[in-house]
Scaffold this motif. Structure first.
Motif: not given
Length: 282
Positions: A151-160
């Motif tokens: 989740v931590w790794m994916s949340i940056g892309y989701n935010v963008l």
């Protein structure tokens, strides 16, 4: 004009898929080469195995633990970042940073955080008088720990992606909502979130596919499928059957890969058939 694309598609998609189907119908010798034709025997053995049913359950749990928190967490972060707070640009950059980390780097960082003796996670719990947790050695926590890392790794892309979606919402809509007295979380609930439907749908589909194909963080954080096989997902099982300990059982591994392919098709089809109907593209 389409010939180069068709050739590349056939070479890297169609041929490997056909080869996997062929391998799944054959046995393998000691060197992994196709042996005698066995038909659907690999599929019968796999679907009748209690271990394989456990693997499917672990895979389903991992998808639920990563997709839902990842998408909802990204949405919550984006809504918070849209508030008029001093220094908010610093937080926007900070929340987008995980997108820049590779799977290996992020996994090593979290392996240190989860370290039972010197890790930050148990250090924080100790401050509150909570006993140490075997984040990666306790079967009850291993899958959750890997899911948190994912989740931590994916949340940056989701935010963008969601930030770009919010930026595409016409200013007139927000201005009209303000004039009607809809502000803050009420505007977010009835205006912003519905307008983010296409982006949310895209993230759900992509996150599901990525979760089903996750391997690196599982391999690094919990080698051999974790304690009591608690993190042995379908992708890890494919790797373990084909390559781990010189197994070279490419026939059985290919059968599992075909099952994974079918699961991906079913999940994507259900999402397009059910979720897309609730998406507003205008």
């Amino acid at each position: 004009m389409l010939v180069p694309c068709v050739v590349i598609f056939a070479l890297f998609i169609v041929w490997p898929l056909g080869k996997s189907v062929s391998l799944s119908l054959h046995g393998s010798d000691l060197f992994g080469r196709p042996d005698a034709f066995v038909g659907l025997q690999h599929y019968r053995d796999m679907l009748g195995s209690a271990e394989f049913r456990h693997i499917l359950w672990v895979t389903l749990a991992f998808v639920l633990l990563t997709v839902i928190p990842g998408v909802l967490g990204g949405l919550l972060v984006v809504l918070l970042l849209e508030q008029h707070i001093k220094g908010i640009r610093i937080f926007r950059t900070a929340f987008a940073l995980p997108f820049a980390f590779s799977v290996a780097s992020a996994s090593v960082i979290f392996a240190t955080i989860y370290n039972p003796a010197i890790g930050l996670a148990n250090g924080i719990l100790g401050k509150f008088g909570v006993d140490r947790i075997g984040w990666l050695t306790d079967p009850s926590w291993a899958l959750i720990s890997v899911a948190i890392t994912t989740v931590w790794m994916s949340i940056g892309y989701n935010v963008l992606v969601l930030s770009a979606g919010i930026g595409a919402i016409p200013d007139e809509i927000n201005e009209a909502a303000t004039l009607d007295g809809a502000g803050g979380w009420r505007a977010a609930r009835f205006i912003t979130v519905p307008m983010l439907g296409p982006q949310l749908f895209f993230l759900v589909v992509i996150s599901t596919i990525q979760s089903l194909q996750s391997f690196g963080q599982i391999k690094i954080l919990t080698p051999e499928g974790g304690p009591e096989q608690s993190t042995k997902t379908l992708v890890y099982s494919i790797y373990h059957t084909a390559f781990a300990n010189n197994a070279s059982d490419f026939g059985a591994a290919s059968a599992q890969a075909i099952v994974l392919f079918v699961i991906l098709l079913i999940c994507t089809g259900i999402q397009f058939g059910v979720l897309e109907r609730r998406v507003h593209y205008k």
